[in-house]
Scaffold this motif. Structure first.
Motif, PDB file in Angstrom:
ATOM      1  N   MET A  83       0.821  -1.206   0.000  1.00  0.00           N
ATOM      2  CA  MET A  83       0.000   0.000   0.000  1.00  0.00           C
ATOM      3  C   MET A  83       0.859   1.262   0.000  1.00  0.00           C
ATOM      4  SD  MET A  83      -3.035  -1.169  -0.135  1.00  0.00           S
ATOM      5  CE  MET A  83      -3.900   0.356   0.027  1.00  0.00           C
ATOM      6  N   ASP A  84       2.183   1.100  -0.096  1.00  0.00           N
ATOM      7  CA  ASP A  84       3.073   2.251  -0.064  1.00  0.00           C
ATOM      8  C   ASP A  84       2.831   3.180  -1.259  1.00  0.00           C
ATOM      9  OD1 ASP A  84       4.118  -0.061  -1.305  1.00  0.00           O
ATOM     10  OD2 ASP A  84       6.168   0.672  -1.186  1.00  0.00           O
ATOM     11  N   GLU A  85       2.520   2.623  -2.406  1.00  0.00           N
ATOM     12  CA  GLU A  85       2.225   3.452  -3.579  1.00  0.00           C
ATOM     13  C   GLU A  85       0.911   4.218  -3.368  1.00  0.00           C
ATOM     14  OE1 GLU A  85       3.151   5.289  -7.027  1.00  0.00           O
ATOM     15  OE2 GLU A  85       4.430   3.827  -6.024  1.00  0.00           O
ATOM     16  N   TYR A  86      -0.068   3.581  -2.728  1.00  0.00           N
ATOM     17  CA  TYR A  86      -1.355   4.225  -2.455  1.00  0.00           C
ATOM     18  C   TYR A  86      -1.171   5.429  -1.531  1.00  0.00           C
ATOM     19  CZ  TYR A  86      -6.237   4.782  -1.071  1.00  0.00           C
ATOM     20  OH  TYR A  86      -7.477   5.288  -0.837  1.00  0.00           O
ATOM     21  N   PHE A  87      -0.303   5.284  -0.548  1.00  0.00           N
ATOM     22  CA  PHE A  87      -0.063   6.366   0.408  1.00  0.00           C
ATOM     23  C   PHE A  87       1.081   7.294  -0.009  1.00  0.00           C
ATOM     24  CE2 PHE A  87      -2.323   3.419   3.271  1.00  0.00           C
ATOM     25  CZ  PHE A  87      -3.244   4.293   3.808  1.00  0.00           C
ATOM     26  N   LYS A  88       1.641   7.074  -1.189  1.00  0.00           N
ATOM     27  CA  LYS A  88       2.761   7.896  -1.655  1.00  0.00           C
ATOM     28  C   LYS A  88       2.379   9.369  -1.645  1.00  0.00           C
ATOM     29  CE  LYS A  88       6.092   8.288  -5.391  1.00  0.00           C
ATOM     30  NZ  LYS A  88       6.511   7.740  -6.670  1.00  0.00           N
ATOM     31  N   GLY A  89       3.224  10.168  -1.043  1.00  0.00           N
ATOM     32  CA  GLY A  89       2.960  11.598  -0.945  1.00  0.00           C
ATOM     33  C   GLY A  89       2.095  11.990   0.231  1.00  0.00           C
TER      34      GLY A  89
END
Length: 99
Positions: free
Chosen positions: A90-96
């Motif tokens: 989920m790191d890409e989902y929470f990126k930024g």
């Protein structure tokens, strides 16, 4: 856990845990706010000692609501929480969103 709102901002201090035991409390506290007037969500989770997948799910739900309604979402979490987020890809989902 503390939740307070001021001038369109919602501050959520998770304090020491965000587990299945805490999710209903957070949901109740958010339901008590006028969520339609909130433009920004700020979640502080740097002091978490316990964090599980139910906690991750409610963070996903809040972010999903924010994204859908063009609201800002930011959160601060520690290394263990980042690892759990990464483990579930989920790191890409929470990126930024993680500061």
């Amino acid at each position: 856990m503390k939740v307070f709102t001021d001038e369109g901002q919602c501050f959520i201090d998770l304090e020491h845990s965000l587990t299945i035991k805490d999710v209903s409390t957070l949901h109740i506290k958010l339901s008590a706010t006028n969520i339609k007037e909130i433009n920004e969500f700020f979640i502080h989770g740097m002091d978490l000692k316990e964090f599980d997948t139910a906690g991750l799910q409610i963070l996903i739900a809040i972010k999903k609501y924010a994204d859908k309604n063009n609201k800002e979402f930011q959160m601060s979490v520690g290394k263990k929480e980042r690892e759990l987020i990464k483990f579930y890809e989920m790191d890409e989902y929470f990126k930024g969103a993680i500061v």
